[in-house]
Design a protein around this motif. Sequence first.
Motif, PDB file in Angstrom:
ATOM      1  N   ALA A 178      -4.642   1.252   7.060  1.00  0.00           N
ATOM      2  CA  ALA A 178      -3.719   0.269   7.615  1.00  0.00           C
ATOM      3  C   ALA A 178      -3.318   1.127   8.869  1.00  0.00           C
ATOM      4  O   ALA A 178      -3.192   0.693  10.134  1.00  0.00           O
ATOM      5  CB  ALA A 178      -2.631   0.144   6.964  1.00  0.00           C
ATOM      6  N   MET A 179      -3.303   2.725   9.077  1.00  0.00           N
ATOM      7  CA  MET A 179      -3.072   3.558  10.197  1.00  0.00           C
ATOM      8  C   MET A 179      -3.923   3.102  11.132  1.00  0.00           C
ATOM      9  O   MET A 179      -3.413   3.272  12.362  1.00  0.00           O
ATOM     10  CB  MET A 179      -2.606   4.864   9.937  1.00  0.00           C
ATOM     11  N   VAL A 207      -2.985   6.306  -0.563  1.00  0.00           N
ATOM     12  CA  VAL A 207      -3.568   7.170   0.576  1.00  0.00           C
ATOM     13  C   VAL A 207      -4.539   6.515   1.366  1.00  0.00           C
ATOM     14  O   VAL A 207      -4.682   6.430   2.502  1.00  0.00           O
ATOM     15  CB  VAL A 207      -3.836   8.789   0.251  1.00  0.00           C
ATOM     16  N   CYS A 208      -5.319   5.873   0.689  1.00  0.00           N
ATOM     17  CA  CYS A 208      -6.680   5.267   1.314  1.00  0.00           C
ATOM     18  C   CYS A 208      -6.243   4.047   1.902  1.00  0.00           C
ATOM     19  O   CYS A 208      -6.548   3.643   3.026  1.00  0.00           O
ATOM     20  CB  CYS A 208      -7.683   4.751   0.058  1.00  0.00           C
ATOM     21  N   ALA A 215      -3.783   9.534  -9.768  1.00  0.00           N
ATOM     22  CA  ALA A 215      -4.628   8.225  -9.863  1.00  0.00           C
ATOM     23  C   ALA A 215      -4.013   7.141  -8.979  1.00  0.00           C
ATOM     24  O   ALA A 215      -4.451   6.029  -8.732  1.00  0.00           O
ATOM     25  CB  ALA A 215      -4.677   7.646 -11.437  1.00  0.00           C
ATOM     26  N   VAL A 216      -2.516   7.242  -8.922  1.00  0.00           N
ATOM     27  CA  VAL A 216      -1.837   6.193  -8.168  1.00  0.00           C
ATOM     28  C   VAL A 216      -1.842   6.623  -6.733  1.00  0.00           C
ATOM     29  O   VAL A 216      -1.910   5.806  -5.870  1.00  0.00           O
ATOM     30  CB  VAL A 216      -0.386   6.326  -8.423  1.00  0.00           C
ATOM     31  N   ALA A 217      -1.771   8.007  -6.376  1.00  0.00           N
ATOM     32  CA  ALA A 217      -1.738   8.321  -4.865  1.00  0.00           C
ATOM     33  C   ALA A 217      -2.899   8.089  -4.292  1.00  0.00           C
ATOM     34  O   ALA A 217      -2.966   7.815  -2.957  1.00  0.00           O
ATOM     35  CB  ALA A 217      -1.456   9.932  -5.032  1.00  0.00           C
TER      36      ALA A 217
END
Length: 105
Positions: free
Chosen positions: A95-96, A89-90, A83-85
């Motif tokens: 950003a990348m 990751v999104c 739920a945190v990851a």
Amino acid sequence: MPNIALELGKQSVASGIGRAYGDAIDVDGVSVTPVALTISGFAGGRGDAGEGGTGGGAAIPLGVYVRREEGLRFEPNIVTLLAVAVPFVCVTGRAMTRIIRALKK
């Protein structure tokens, strides 16, 4: 008459560690201590109609500390970790892509 909001706030601070770390439980010779992120808040006020107050809280299970013969180890709650990851990751992926596009120009 005591201020209810202040009394609840004092009790919340005093028992914060007890809420974040549960009592150790022995299961088949292994000591397990649950760990949670706890959040609580209280508010009180005085209005034209009289006094009032409210409070609330939440607990998010983070995982458990497991004590075995090999030593102490933290085992995270996979559901909470996902739920945190997922949002992390999104945001990192977005950003990348923007950084890469900016570097290509």
